[in-house]
Design a protein around this motif. Structure first.
Motif, PDB file in Angstrom:
ATOM      1  N   GLY A 102       4.292 -27.555   9.684  1.00 30.73           N
ATOM      2  CA  GLY A 102       3.223 -27.448   8.698  1.00 30.73           C
ATOM      3  C   GLY A 102       3.611 -28.034   7.360  1.00 30.73           C
ATOM      4  N   ALA A 103       4.838 -27.754   6.902  1.00 34.19           N
ATOM      5  CA  ALA A 103       5.278 -28.266   5.609  1.00 34.19           C
ATOM      6  C   ALA A 103       5.407 -29.781   5.616  1.00 34.19           C
ATOM      7  N   THR A 154       1.939 -31.416   5.822  1.00 33.48           N
ATOM      8  CA  THR A 154       1.258 -31.319   4.530  1.00 33.48           C
ATOM      9  C   THR A 154       1.827 -32.324   3.535  1.00 33.48           C
ATOM     10  N   PHE A 174      -1.984 -27.362   5.928  1.00 36.86           N
ATOM     11  CA  PHE A 174      -0.961 -26.481   6.481  1.00 36.86           C
ATOM     12  C   PHE A 174      -1.564 -25.521   7.505  1.00 36.86           C
ATOM     13  N   TRP A 217      -0.559 -25.236  11.391  1.00 38.43           N
ATOM     14  CA  TRP A 217      -0.028 -23.953  11.851  1.00 38.43           C
ATOM     15  C   TRP A 217      -0.776 -23.458  13.091  1.00 38.43           C
TER      16      TRP A 217
END
Length: 289
Positions: free
Chosen positions: A88-89, A92, A214, A218
């Motif tokens: 996710g990080a 993003t 994100f 996720w």
């Protein structure tokens, strides 16, 4: 005979009734919104026998064994949380790095071309990405991208990019161009204008857009399910699917609910941490004056 007048208490009574009605409506909406979460929390704390007993077993059958079963798995549950956080990080970050300069360029362009590009981005944003599933699977097979968390960021960033461009382009368009014109006169280059003037003013919009990307990364399921086969590389969504289907004859409702609660805690913490930025980003440009 003196005519009767309405009592002074009537307006106050009507106001009290209206206030109680609004409070009841808010409470009902809050219960409706939190109902699924509360039900998952309740289920995660109950034994299978207590769940089958229904309301008659409320006095007994409370347990933390479901959380113990989830946390003691192999690989441990925190590994899935870590994988989802990394994916996710990075997704993003990649999306924002690509979207910010493109959104700036689009916001400064005028005419029919801007409308055409905006229409294309809108169509891409609402296009059901599940229809691209087989094509993405073939790409993963041809280029050897399976079982690679870093490679999983590529389709996530590509699928998130149209919506991010639309949101950031609208935020750039709301900024006064006089600020940038004055910065040009002061000798600021384009990267300097973005870094020191424009992006600080767009902080809430960047944060809210990043959080949307994100959350998509996720919760994404089908791509992660097919691109990742190693259990130690699974993200949260396919890992929870394995928990839900771990038995042929019984459905582990308690374990699945415990995994749902544990998987929601990081997202709730993230949303509470950036609550002000999210609200400001969603309402930025809604009121002019």
């Amino acid at each position: 005979m003196t005519p009767s007048h309405p009592s002074a208490s009537q307006p106050a009574s009507a106001s009290t009734t209206g206030s109680l009605g609004r409070s009841a409506l808010v409470a009902l909406l809050l219960l409706w919104s939190l109902g699924p979460m509360l039900w998952q929390l309740y289920t995660s704390l109950r034994t299978p026998e207590a769940l089958l007993a229904g309301a008659g077993g409320l006095a007994r059958g409370w347990t933390l064994a479901n959380y113990g079963a989830v946390l003691s798995g192999d690989p441990p549950f925190w590994r899935y949380l870590l994988n989802s956080t990394v994916v996710g990080a990075l997704s993003t970050l990649l999306t924002l790095v690509l979207a910010i300069p493109c959104a700036y360029a689009l916001s400064r362009r005028q005419g029919v071309l801007r409308l055409l590009i905006g229409g294309g981005l809108l169509a891409a944003a609402v296009f059901p990405y599940v229809l691209l599933f087989l094509a993405l699977l073939e790409v993963a097979r041809q280029f050897g991208l399976a079982n690679n968390l870093l490679a999983l960021c590529l389709p996530y960033a590509g699928l998130s990019l149209p919506l991010a461009l639309l949101l950031l382009q609208a935020a750039f368009a709301e900024l006064p161009q006089e600020l940038e014109e004055n910065a040009v006169l002061e000798g600021f280059s384009l990267p300097q204008r973005l870094r020191w003037i424009l992006l600080p003013l767009m902080g809430p919009s960047v944060v809210s857009t990043g959080l949307l990307v994100f959350l998509f990364s996720w919760n994404e399921f089908p791509i992660a399910l097919t691109w990742l086969s190693r259990s130690d590389l699974l993200t949260l969504a396919p890992a929870m699917a394995r928990i839900a289907g771990s038995s042929v004859f019984t459905v582990p409702y308690g374990a699945f609910a415990a995994a749902t609660v544990l998987g929601s805690v990081p997202l709730l913490a993230l949303l509470l941490l950036f609550q002000r930025q999210i609200v400001a980003g969603l309402t930025q440009g809604a009121i002019k004056g």
